[in-house]
Design a protein around this motif. Structure first.
Motif, PDB file in Angstrom:
ATOM      1  N   ARG A 181      15.209  39.742  35.685  1.00 59.20           N
ATOM      2  CA  ARG A 181      16.696  39.992  36.117  1.00 59.20           C
ATOM      3  C   ARG A 181      16.156  41.438  36.731  1.00 59.20           C
ATOM      4  N   ILE A 182      15.248  42.032  36.494  1.00 60.32           N
ATOM      5  CA  ILE A 182      14.413  43.020  37.878  1.00 60.32           C
ATOM      6  C   ILE A 182      13.417  43.207  38.547  1.00 60.32           C
ATOM      7  N   GLY A 183      13.167  41.551  38.809  1.00 58.52           N
ATOM      8  CA  GLY A 183      12.025  41.959  40.313  1.00 58.52           C
ATOM      9  C   GLY A 183      10.840  42.476  39.440  1.00 58.52           C
ATOM     10  N   PRO A 184       9.274  42.278  40.904  1.00 59.51           N
ATOM     11  CA  PRO A 184       8.279  42.613  40.441  1.00 59.51           C
ATOM     12  C   PRO A 184       8.264  44.011  39.702  1.00 59.51           C
ATOM     13  N   VAL A 185       7.347  44.517  38.573  1.00 59.74           N
ATOM     14  CA  VAL A 185       7.103  46.115  38.587  1.00 59.74           C
ATOM     15  C   VAL A 185       6.259  46.614  38.780  1.00 59.74           C
ATOM     16  N   THR A 186       6.305  48.018  39.141  1.00 58.65           N
ATOM     17  CA  THR A 186       5.018  48.378  38.626  1.00 58.65           C
ATOM     18  C   THR A 186       5.623  49.778  38.683  1.00 58.65           C
ATOM     19  N   ALA A 187       4.030  50.297  37.483  1.00 61.87           N
ATOM     20  CA  ALA A 187       3.996  51.163  36.883  1.00 61.87           C
ATOM     21  C   ALA A 187       3.384  53.166  37.813  1.00 61.87           C
ATOM     22  N   CYS A 188       4.523  53.805  38.075  1.00 63.74           N
ATOM     23  CA  CYS A 188       4.413  54.990  38.959  1.00 63.74           C
ATOM     24  C   CYS A 188       3.487  56.556  38.370  1.00 63.74           C
ATOM     25  N   PRO A 189       2.741  57.125  38.356  1.00 66.58           N
ATOM     26  CA  PRO A 189       2.922  57.279  37.889  1.00 66.58           C
ATOM     27  C   PRO A 189       3.495  59.698  37.882  1.00 66.58           C
ATOM     28  N   ALA A 197       5.736  60.836  43.264  1.00 67.73           N
ATOM     29  CA  ALA A 197       4.578  60.472  44.854  1.00 67.73           C
ATOM     30  C   ALA A 197       4.543  59.360  44.869  1.00 67.73           C
ATOM     31  N   GLY A 198       3.974  58.369  44.041  1.00 68.10           N
ATOM     32  CA  GLY A 198       3.811  56.841  43.540  1.00 68.10           C
ATOM     33  C   GLY A 198       5.539  56.289  43.251  1.00 68.10           C
ATOM     34  N   ILE A 199       5.907  57.181  43.484  1.00 61.46           N
ATOM     35  CA  ILE A 199       8.042  56.291  43.481  1.00 61.46           C
ATOM     36  C   ILE A 199       8.769  56.004  44.922  1.00 61.46           C
ATOM     37  N   VAL A 200       7.906  57.585  45.570  1.00 63.06           N
ATOM     38  CA  VAL A 200       7.781  57.103  46.878  1.00 63.06           C
ATOM     39  C   VAL A 200       6.926  55.975  47.405  1.00 63.06           C
ATOM     40  N   ARG A 201       5.673  56.276  47.815  1.00 62.96           N
ATOM     41  CA  ARG A 201       5.183  54.971  48.086  1.00 62.96           C
ATOM     42  C   ARG A 201       5.439  53.293  47.503  1.00 62.96           C
ATOM     43  N   TRP A 202       6.280  53.673  46.185  1.00 66.51           N
ATOM     44  CA  TRP A 202       6.767  51.957  46.184  1.00 66.51           C
ATOM     45  C   TRP A 202       7.544  51.219  46.406  1.00 66.51           C
ATOM     46  N   ALA A 203       8.726  53.095  46.701  1.00 70.10           N
ATOM     47  CA  ALA A 203       9.942  52.495  47.581  1.00 70.10           C
ATOM     48  C   ALA A 203       9.572  51.588  48.875  1.00 70.10           C
ATOM     49  N   ASP A 224      11.128  66.560  43.635  1.00 72.39           N
ATOM     50  CA  ASP A 224      12.694  67.038  44.645  1.00 72.39           C
ATOM     51  C   ASP A 224      12.604  65.105  44.820  1.00 72.39           C
ATOM     52  N   LEU A 225      12.869  64.137  44.094  1.00 72.82           N
ATOM     53  CA  LEU A 225      12.848  62.605  44.059  1.00 72.82           C
ATOM     54  C   LEU A 225      13.403  62.611  45.919  1.00 72.82           C
ATOM     55  N   ARG A 226      14.741  63.019  45.538  1.00 72.02           N
ATOM     56  CA  ARG A 226      15.999  62.488  46.015  1.00 72.02           C
ATOM     57  C   ARG A 226      15.820  63.167  47.520  1.00 72.02           C
ATOM     58  N   ASP A 227      14.844  64.287  48.133  1.00 76.33           N
ATOM     59  CA  ASP A 227      15.071  64.219  49.164  1.00 76.33           C
ATOM     60  C   ASP A 227      13.568  64.215  49.884  1.00 76.33           C
ATOM     61  N   VAL A 228      12.852  63.946  49.003  1.00 79.20           N
ATOM     62  CA  VAL A 228      11.469  63.034  49.650  1.00 79.20           C
ATOM     63  C   VAL A 228      12.134  61.558  49.821  1.00 79.20           C
ATOM     64  N   LEU A 229      12.668  61.248  49.357  1.00 83.84           N
ATOM     65  CA  LEU A 229      13.322  59.199  49.657  1.00 83.84           C
ATOM     66  C   LEU A 229      14.282  59.466  50.866  1.00 83.84           C
ATOM     67  N   ASN A 230      14.858  60.633  50.605  1.00 80.42           N
ATOM     68  CA  ASN A 230      16.029  60.831  52.082  1.00 80.42           C
ATOM     69  C   ASN A 230      15.500  60.893  53.316  1.00 80.42           C
TER      70      ASN A 230
END
Ligand SMILES: Cc1cc2nc3c(=O)[nH]c(=O)nc-3n(C[C@H](O)[C@H](O)[C@H](O)COP(=O)(O)OP(=O)(O)OC[C@H]3O[C@@H](n4cnc5c(N)ncnc54)[C@H](O)[C@@H]3O)c2cc1C
Length: 396
Positions: free
Chosen positions: A310-318, A321-327, A351-357
């Motif tokens: 149900r959740i697609g491929p999974v990537t472990a992020c440290p 910054a890793g989450i932004v790259r993954w997104a 500040d994940l929200r700001d960096v993603l935005n």
């Protein structure tokens, strides 16, 4: 640490097995710290990661016994919600804890006598038999009974005269349920910093009663003078859920604070990809016990394996910054996640929200209904919070 298989199935089995004793037997015997801890649920390591949720535990026990008969157990689960809500409104208390711990650690490194006392306490070689037993039990099993935690913290602070932040750090490094809110605020409570001026003094008789006479220590502090500290900051506004929008390419972010995304999936989230964030290392400036890090890793793996289709491929992020790259790599329009409460995972997100935005990617944070209901009431002591628990129990 075989007592806590890192799976949701094991948590559900424990809940089922414990349920019959969650009413009268728990109320009568929960304070007894006996080998194997037969009188308490030992659900906390799984609750810590929300591999099983507070709402599920409350609903199961309420439905079996009714809210009044199981009132004591249900109110203990309420303490967890209360501490989470209290810290969520005062993140500065977590920041100050980390700064004070840093300062105390510097003193340990520069003062030989202090270092020896700290080492003796952490390795269980103080000569106080109950304390040494608990230090070793914690390192061996990753768990301590609530009464042992209270007595241990009290002896650490008032008998051994060690900085409370280093005791809280010792717990966070070794407890499978090591939780920024319950741990920090319980240590503050023992030291008289939470309920201002009210301390917890461990007495030989109380320890003997709770251990059925296995321990009756001598030489414990006879007074517990409240620790000094600034008053807690004023509460700040609590987070609210973002719009639940599943349009476009949506990714799911799982943190170690909430490994039950089933509600999001059931509401219509079909993630094209999933990222996981393990922040165990952020619990301390020292190495976190291997068993603790492993437990979190395997709990996360259990979640992603259980929901693999149900959740697609999974990537472990440290980190954030890793989450932004993954997104970006997955060309996401939006990242959806359960709210990450104050603590290491939130710290790692930055500040994940700001960096993603800034990259045109939206962040949709969902606050669980039980938190949205309970947390606003964690403004003062637990006494005032108790009123909302009736509604929390009814709605769970
Ligand atoms: C100094 C100190 C440090 C602590 N550190 C932590 C920690 O890091 N993480 C943690 O989860 N709990 C912590 N606690 C609270 C408590 O000791 C544990 O939650 C409890 O012992 C867990 O065992 P159990 O699941 O068998 O509890 P049970 O008695 O079966 O209770 C059921 C659930 O209610 C919640 N609960 C019970 N008592 C408390 C309490 N006093 N405060 C908050 N929640 C409670 C837990 O989620 C627990 O799993 C600490 C207490 C003290 C005094």
């Amino acid at each position: 640490m075989t007592d806590w298989p890192p799976t949701r199935a094991a948590a559900l089995t424990r809940l089922k097995d414990f349920a019959p004793q969650a009413a009268g037997a728990y109320a009568r015997r929960r304070n007894l710290d006996l080998p194997g801890h037969p009188n308490v649920s030992r659900l906390s390591p799984w609750l810590r990661h929300r591999l099983i949720t507070e709402a599920e535990v409350i609903a199961a026990i309420r439905d079996r016994h009714g809210p009044d008969t199981a009132a004591k157990f249900l109110s203990e689960v309420g303490w967890r919600l209360y501490f989470k809500g209290w810290l969520e409104q005062r993140p500065a208390v977590w920041t100050a804890y980390r700064a004070d711990r840093e300062a105390a650690w510097n003193e340990v490194q520069t003062q030989g006598g202090l270092r020896q006392r700290w080492e003796a306490a952490c390795t269980g070689q103080t000569g106080i038999a109950c304390f040494d037993h608990w230090a070793q039990e914690l390192a061996r099993t990753g768990y301590l009974h609530n009464h042992a935690r209270m007595s241990f913290a009290s002896i650490w602070i008032f008998t051994l005269g060690l900085p409370w932040t280093l005791g809280a750090d010792f717990f966070l490094r070794h407890l499978l349920d090591g939780d920024p809110a319950s741990n920090t605020l319980s240590w503050r409570w023992v030291g008289g910093l939470h309920s201002r001026g009210k301390t917890y003094l461990a007495t030989p008789d109380a320890i003997a009663a709770c251990t059925e006479g296995r321990f009756h220590p001598e030489g414990l502090a006879q007074h517990a003078h409240s620790l000094d500290g600034p008053p807690p900051p004023q509460p700040r506004p609590l987070p609210v859920s973002d719009r639940f929008d599943t349009q476009g390419r949506v990714g799911l972010l799982l943190t170690e604070d909430d490994l039950c995304p089933d509600d999001l999936l059931d509401r219509g989230l079909h993630p094209v990809a999933t990222a996981t964030l393990q922040a165990t290392a952020g619990r301390s400036h020292l190495a976190v016990a291997e068993g603790v890090a492993d437990f979190t890793t395997h709990c996360t793996a259990d979640c992603t394996a259980r929901l693999a289709d149900r959740i697609g491929p999974v990537t472990a992020c440290p980190d954030g910054a890793g989450i932004v790259r993954w997104a970006a790599d997955n060309r996401l329009d939006r990242v959806m996640m359960h709210h990450a409460p104050v603590g290491p995972a939130r710290d790692a997100l930055g500040d994940l929200r700001d960096v993603l935005n800034a990259r045109g990617i939206a962040l949709s944070v969902q606050v669980r209904p039980i938190d949205a209901l309970a947390w606003p009431h964690a403004t003062a002591g637990y006494f005032r919070f108790r009123d909302v628990m009736t509604e929390v129990i009814a709605r769970a």
